[in-house]
Design a protein around this motif. Structure first.
Motif, PDB file in Angstrom:
ATOM      1  N   VAL A 171       0.848  -1.194   0.000  1.00 52.96           N
ATOM      2  CA  VAL A 171       0.000   0.000   0.000  1.00 52.96           C
ATOM      3  C   VAL A 171       0.887   1.249   0.000  1.00 52.96           C
ATOM      4  CG1 VAL A 171      -1.655   1.314   1.405  1.00 52.96           C
ATOM      5  CG2 VAL A 171      -1.963  -1.139   1.081  1.00 52.96           C
ATOM      6  N   LEU A 172       1.941   1.192   0.811  1.00 51.09           N
ATOM      7  CA  LEU A 172       2.869   2.322   0.854  1.00 51.09           C
ATOM      8  C   LEU A 172       3.515   2.554  -0.501  1.00 51.09           C
ATOM      9  CD1 LEU A 172       4.371   4.442   2.620  1.00 51.09           C
ATOM     10  CD2 LEU A 172       6.104   2.689   2.991  1.00 51.09           C
ATOM     11  N   VAL A 173       3.937   1.484  -1.162  1.00 52.36           N
ATOM     12  CA  VAL A 173       4.566   1.603  -2.483  1.00 52.36           C
ATOM     13  C   VAL A 173       3.578   2.166  -3.492  1.00 52.36           C
ATOM     14  CG1 VAL A 173       5.528   0.248  -4.387  1.00 52.36           C
ATOM     15  CG2 VAL A 173       6.308  -0.165  -2.073  1.00 52.36           C
ATOM     16  N   ILE A 174       2.289   1.704  -3.418  1.00 51.35           N
ATOM     17  CA  ILE A 174       1.266   2.205  -4.367  1.00 51.35           C
ATOM     18  C   ILE A 174       1.054   3.702  -4.139  1.00 51.35           C
ATOM     19  CG2 ILE A 174      -1.182   2.088  -4.940  1.00 51.35           C
ATOM     20  CD1 ILE A 174      -1.022  -0.943  -4.462  1.00 51.35           C
ATOM     21  N   PHE A 175       0.900   4.127  -2.881  1.00 49.36           N
ATOM     22  CA  PHE A 175       0.721   5.550  -2.602  1.00 49.36           C
ATOM     23  C   PHE A 175       1.967   6.360  -3.000  1.00 49.36           C
ATOM     24  CE2 PHE A 175      -2.736   4.267   0.378  1.00 49.36           C
ATOM     25  CZ  PHE A 175      -3.722   5.066  -0.168  1.00 49.36           C
ATOM     26  N   LEU A 176       3.134   5.816  -2.750  1.00 43.84           N
ATOM     27  CA  LEU A 176       4.366   6.504  -3.162  1.00 43.84           C
ATOM     28  C   LEU A 176       4.441   6.608  -4.683  1.00 43.84           C
ATOM     29  CD1 LEU A 176       7.163   5.224  -0.742  1.00 43.84           C
ATOM     30  CD2 LEU A 176       6.336   7.550  -1.015  1.00 43.84           C
ATOM     31  N   ALA A 177       4.027   5.557  -5.382  1.00 44.73           N
ATOM     32  CA  ALA A 177       4.041   5.575  -6.857  1.00 44.73           C
ATOM     33  C   ALA A 177       3.098   6.643  -7.373  1.00 44.73           C
ATOM     34  CB  ALA A 177       3.679   4.209  -7.405  1.00 44.73           C
ATOM     35  N   LYS A 178       1.878   6.730  -6.777  1.00 46.82           N
ATOM     36  CA  LYS A 178       0.909   7.745  -7.202  1.00 46.82           C
ATOM     37  C   LYS A 178       1.453   9.153  -6.897  1.00 46.82           C
ATOM     38  CE  LYS A 178      -3.404   5.193  -7.058  1.00 46.82           C
ATOM     39  NZ  LYS A 178      -4.754   5.107  -6.508  1.00 46.82           N
ATOM     40  N   ALA A 179       2.035   9.317  -5.720  1.00 44.98           N
ATOM     41  CA  ALA A 179       2.578  10.620  -5.341  1.00 44.98           C
ATOM     42  C   ALA A 179       3.722  11.014  -6.263  1.00 44.98           C
ATOM     43  CB  ALA A 179       3.037  10.595  -3.884  1.00 44.98           C
ATOM     44  N   LEU A 180       4.591  10.044  -6.572  1.00 46.24           N
ATOM     45  CA  LEU A 180       5.713  10.336  -7.478  1.00 46.24           C
ATOM     46  C   LEU A 180       5.208  10.642  -8.884  1.00 46.24           C
ATOM     47  CD1 LEU A 180       8.417   7.767  -6.290  1.00 46.24           C
ATOM     48  CD2 LEU A 180       8.453  10.251  -6.031  1.00 46.24           C
ATOM     49  N   GLN A 181       4.144   9.906  -9.308  1.00 45.65           N
ATOM     50  CA  GLN A 181       3.576  10.158 -10.639  1.00 45.65           C
ATOM     51  C   GLN A 181       2.976  11.571 -10.675  1.00 45.65           C
ATOM     52  OE1 GLN A 181       0.447   7.472 -11.790  1.00 45.65           O
ATOM     53  NE2 GLN A 181       0.907   7.746 -13.950  1.00 45.65           N
ATOM     54  N   SER A 182       2.266  11.953  -9.630  1.00 42.01           N
ATOM     55  CA  SER A 182       1.687  13.290  -9.546  1.00 42.01           C
ATOM     56  C   SER A 182       2.795  14.341  -9.509  1.00 42.01           C
ATOM     57  CB  SER A 182       0.816  13.399  -8.300  1.00 42.01           C
ATOM     58  OG  SER A 182       0.340  14.704  -8.156  1.00 42.01           O
ATOM     59  N   LEU A 183       3.839  14.065  -8.739  1.00 38.83           N
ATOM     60  CA  LEU A 183       4.987  14.975  -8.676  1.00 38.83           C
ATOM     61  C   LEU A 183       5.662  15.082 -10.031  1.00 38.83           C
ATOM     62  CD1 LEU A 183       6.782  16.735  -6.840  1.00 38.83           C
ATOM     63  CD2 LEU A 183       8.150  14.693  -6.413  1.00 38.83           C
ATOM     64  N   SER A 184       5.749  13.995 -10.758  1.00 39.57           N
ATOM     65  CA  SER A 184       6.353  13.999 -12.097  1.00 39.57           C
ATOM     66  C   SER A 184       5.553  14.879 -13.049  1.00 39.57           C
ATOM     67  CB  SER A 184       6.426  12.559 -12.613  1.00 39.57           C
ATOM     68  OG  SER A 184       6.871  12.551 -13.948  1.00 39.57           O
ATOM     69  N   LEU A 185       4.201  14.753 -12.985  1.00 37.02           N
ATOM     70  CA  LEU A 185       3.355  15.593 -13.838  1.00 37.02           C
ATOM     71  C   LEU A 185       3.529  17.078 -13.482  1.00 37.02           C
ATOM     72  CD1 LEU A 185       0.068  13.468 -13.960  1.00 37.02           C
ATOM     73  CD2 LEU A 185       1.699  13.827 -15.808  1.00 37.02           C
ATOM     74  N   THR A 186       3.599  17.356 -12.185  1.00 38.40           N
ATOM     75  CA  THR A 186       3.777  18.749 -11.747  1.00 38.40           C
ATOM     76  C   THR A 186       5.123  19.284 -12.208  1.00 38.40           C
ATOM     77  OG1 THR A 186       2.411  18.313  -9.804  1.00 38.40           O
ATOM     78  CG2 THR A 186       3.817  20.254  -9.732  1.00 38.40           C
ATOM     79  N   LEU A 187       6.164  18.489 -12.049  1.00 32.52           N
ATOM     80  CA  LEU A 187       7.492  18.930 -12.491  1.00 32.52           C
ATOM     81  C   LEU A 187       7.543  19.110 -14.003  1.00 32.52           C
ATOM     82  CD1 LEU A 187       9.886  16.855 -10.193  1.00 32.52           C
ATOM     83  CD2 LEU A 187       9.444  19.307 -10.128  1.00 32.52           C
ATOM     84  N   GLU A 188       6.850  18.276 -14.739  1.00 36.89           N
ATOM     85  CA  GLU A 188       6.794  18.413 -16.200  1.00 36.89           C
ATOM     86  C   GLU A 188       6.086  19.714 -16.577  1.00 36.89           C
ATOM     87  OE1 GLU A 188       4.789  15.904 -19.765  1.00 36.89           O
ATOM     88  OE2 GLU A 188       5.858  14.732 -18.254  1.00 36.89           O
ATOM     89  N   SER A 189       4.988  20.041 -15.869  1.00 37.60           N
ATOM     90  CA  SER A 189       4.264  21.285 -16.112  1.00 37.60           C
ATOM     91  C   SER A 189       5.141  22.491 -15.779  1.00 37.60           C
ATOM     92  CB  SER A 189       2.986  21.295 -15.277  1.00 37.60           C
ATOM     93  OG  SER A 189       2.338  22.529 -15.392  1.00 37.60           O
ATOM     94  N   VAL A 190       5.854  22.403 -14.649  1.00 39.69           N
ATOM     95  CA  VAL A 190       6.766  23.481 -14.265  1.00 39.69           C
ATOM     96  C   VAL A 190       7.857  23.640 -15.309  1.00 39.69           C
ATOM     97  CG1 VAL A 190       8.518  24.136 -12.554  1.00 39.69           C
ATOM     98  CG2 VAL A 190       6.289  23.348 -11.793  1.00 39.69           C
ATOM     99  N   SER A 191       8.356  22.517 -15.846  1.00 37.86           N
ATOM    100  CA  SER A 191       9.402  22.561 -16.872  1.00 37.86           C
ATOM    101  C   SER A 191       8.896  23.261 -18.132  1.00 37.86           C
ATOM    102  CB  SER A 191       9.856  21.138 -17.195  1.00 37.86           C
ATOM    103  OG  SER A 191      10.773  21.157 -18.260  1.00 37.86           O
ATOM    104  N   LYS A 192       7.649  22.933 -18.548  1.00 37.54           N
ATOM    105  CA  LYS A 192       7.073  23.596 -19.735  1.00 37.54           C
ATOM    106  C   LYS A 192       6.892  25.101 -19.469  1.00 37.54           C
ATOM    107  CE  LYS A 192       4.630  19.590 -21.554  1.00 37.54           C
ATOM    108  NZ  LYS A 192       3.317  18.985 -21.823  1.00 37.54           N
TER     109      LYS A 192
END
Length: 157
Positions: free
Chosen positions: A18-39
């Motif tokens: 469960v921790l890994v799944i939540f961490l994966a979702k959080a990292l995926q969300s963080l990745s999208l945010t960082l990609e938006s910030v990069s653009k």
């Protein structure tokens, strides 16, 4: 006791999953945010380059205008100096005229009696001239009359 141990390991594994799944979702969300910030940063960089280019062009134009104003100011300084010189010349000329006028007035005042006599003699001479012209005209008219009467007499004879 072994079952409790297996159940504990299974529970730890599920909790870890469960921790890994939540961490994966959080990292995926963080990745999208960082990609938006990069653009966004790429867009800002392009805009900043455009502003920098416009600022450079504006700075060059401002420098050119400042140089032009400096040249015109120097030209205007020479014109102002020339006008100053003309003003000084006119002032000097005015002072000279005032000085001459003062001297003439002083001379006229000193020679008032002599000037009056000269004017009187001038009037006398003008009157004599007019009288002499009148006599000359009368003499000329008399001579013409004599000549005309002699012609008449000569024709009659």
């Amino acid at each position: 006791m072994q079952i409790i141990l297996y159940l504990s390991v299974a529970l730890i594994a599920i909790a870890f999953l469960v921790l890994v799944i939540f961490l994966a979702k959080a990292l995926q969300s963080l990745s999208l945010t960082l990609e938006s910030v990069s653009k966004t940063l790429d867009g800002l960089e392009k805009q900043l380059n455009g502003v920098t280019n416009e600022t450079t062009v504006l700075l060059h134009k401002t420098n050119a205008i400042a140089d032009d104003i400096q040249q015109k100011s120097e030209s205007l300084n020479s014109v102002v100096d020339a006008v100053k010189d003309v003003g000084a010349t006119v002032s000097h000329f005015n002072q000279t005229l005032q000085s001459i006028s003062y001297k003439v007035d002083k001379q006229v005042e000193q020679n008032k009696d002599k000037l009056s006599q000269v004017i009187q003699w001038g009037n006398v001479l003008m009157e004599l001239k007019d009288k002499w012209k009148e006599r000359k005209q009368k003499t000329t008219v008399s001579e013409h009359e004599i000549m005309a009467s002699e012609r008449v007499n000569a024709r009659s004879n």
